[in-house]
Motif scaffolding. Structure first.
Motif, PDB file in Angstrom:
ATOM      1  N   THR A   2       0.883  -1.107   0.016  1.00  0.00           N
ATOM      2  CA  THR A   2      -0.052  -0.186   0.124  1.00  0.00           C
ATOM      3  C   THR A   2       0.837   1.211   0.060  1.00  0.00           C
ATOM      4  N   GLY A   3       0.214   2.201  -0.287  1.00  0.00           N
ATOM      5  CA  GLY A   3       1.065   3.533  -0.239  1.00  0.00           C
ATOM      6  C   GLY A   3       0.582   4.644  -1.437  1.00  0.00           C
ATOM      7  N   ASN A   4       1.359   5.501  -1.399  1.00  0.00           N
ATOM      8  CA  ASN A   4       1.168   6.454  -2.404  1.00  0.00           C
ATOM      9  C   ASN A   4       1.784   6.241  -3.710  1.00  0.00           C
ATOM     10  N   PRO A   5       1.091   6.051  -4.972  1.00  0.00           N
ATOM     11  CA  PRO A   5       1.823   5.534  -5.977  1.00  0.00           C
ATOM     12  C   PRO A   5       2.489   6.795  -6.935  1.00  0.00           C
ATOM     13  N   SER A   6       2.264   7.978  -6.349  1.00  0.00           N
ATOM     14  CA  SER A   6       2.814   9.183  -7.072  1.00  0.00           C
ATOM     15  C   SER A   6       3.889   9.615  -6.481  1.00  0.00           C
ATOM     16  N   HIS A   7       4.249   9.194  -4.973  1.00  0.00           N
ATOM     17  CA  HIS A   7       5.483  10.064  -4.288  1.00  0.00           C
ATOM     18  C   HIS A   7       6.924   9.812  -4.625  1.00  0.00           C
ATOM     19  N   PHE A   8       7.254  10.083  -5.728  1.00  0.00           N
ATOM     20  CA  PHE A   8       8.230   9.936  -6.250  1.00  0.00           C
ATOM     21  C   PHE A   8       9.674  10.723  -5.880  1.00  0.00           C
ATOM     22  N   THR A   9      10.836  10.196  -5.730  1.00  0.00           N
ATOM     23  CA  THR A   9      12.003  11.007  -5.080  1.00  0.00           C
ATOM     24  C   THR A   9      12.921  11.042  -6.466  1.00  0.00           C
ATOM     25  N   HIS A  10      13.063  10.131  -7.305  1.00  0.00           N
ATOM     26  CA  HIS A  10      14.040   9.956  -8.292  1.00  0.00           C
ATOM     27  C   HIS A  10      13.179   9.655  -9.732  1.00  0.00           C
TER      28      HIS A  10
END
Length: 260
Positions: A2-10
């Motif tokens: 589960t989680g935020n599928p859009s919280h990218f860092t790279h």
């Protein structure tokens, strides 16, 4: 998972080569203008950087006109990366050219071995699962193998049908947020969207469906005025980017980067 599928860092991108104007396209049509294509790619990379991502831009590959579309040859997650088997034979050689860059960022690197095929443009990551769309570029054998590899990284996969006339699954849909899908009418009743709100593209703007959510912002093609108005009415922070030239070679916003 589960989680935020859009919280990218790279993000991992590749600069377009001059040969990109000869990229694969389903229905023919004129070549894009290379200067315009390069400018659209630059604007895209700048937007990702502005949204806080660390972006690596790989050198162009003139032998592979479609290599700027890094999303099609791999999947990237915090837990690891998966090297795919592109469904277009002309793109098979791209995988070897991205392996080292992925290995530098991902301690765990899995790889499809075939005989099936899968393109990253057919893969939609949701908060609780990953949808693999069957298309002309992703077959059942490839989807089945990819689902097993996703399972090794802790991701549950579901296999969906891409409607006729839609090149990639994500040509016809994209995330507005973790609970909302923007989709072309042909995907309105996609069974794999159960439990999500499905918002249809405005009349005449099916090409807007390939939006890209990055953190709290949705990237959208600048010519899709009704879609941009709809996102604004929903209180969504949207950023318009030029996509006129990449559209000549059947591409959209998600194609031009691998993100994790």
């Amino acid at each position: 998972m589960t989680g935020n599928p859009s919280h990218f860092t790279h993000a991992l991108c590749r600069a377009p080569a001059p040969s990109a104007i000869h990229g694969i396209r389903a229905d023919g049509g004129p070549d894009p203008d290379f200067a315009g294509l390069a400018a659209e790619h630059d604007a895209y990379v700048a937007a990702l950087c502005d949204l806080g991502l660390t972006v690596e831009v790989l050198a162009p590959l003139d032998d592979f006109p479609d290599a700027l579309f890094t999303e099609d040859v791999a999947l990237t997650f915090p837990e690891g990366a998966i090297l795919l088997r592109p469904g277009a034979q002309a793109r098979a050689g791209e995988v070897a050219h991205i392996r080292d860059a992925l290995a530098a960022h991902h301690a765990r690197l899995l790889e499809m071995t075939g005989p099936g095929y899968a393109d990253g443009g057919d893969i939609l990551r949701l908060a609780d699962r990953v949808i693999i769309g069957l298309s002309a570029r992703t077959d059942r054998a490839g989807a089945d193998e990819l689902a097993k590899l996703l399972g090794q990284l802790g991701y549950r996969a579901e296999i969906a049908e891409t409607p006729p006339g839609v090149l990639h699954f994500k040509t016809g849909c994209g995330l507005i947020d973790a609970h909302t899908i923007l989709a072309v009418p042909e995907l309105a009743t996609c069974p794999q969207f159960a439990g999500l709100e499905v918002v249809l593209t405005p009349l005449g703007e099916d090409g807007a469906a390939n939006i890209l959510r990055v953190r709290d912002t949705v990237l959208v093609g600048d010519r899709w005025l009704a879609t941009r108005a709809m996102l604004a009415a929903r209180g969504i922070e949207a950023r318009a980017l030029p996509t006129d030239q990449i559209a000549h070679i059947d591409a959209g916003l998600s194609c031009m980067s691998l993100r994790w």
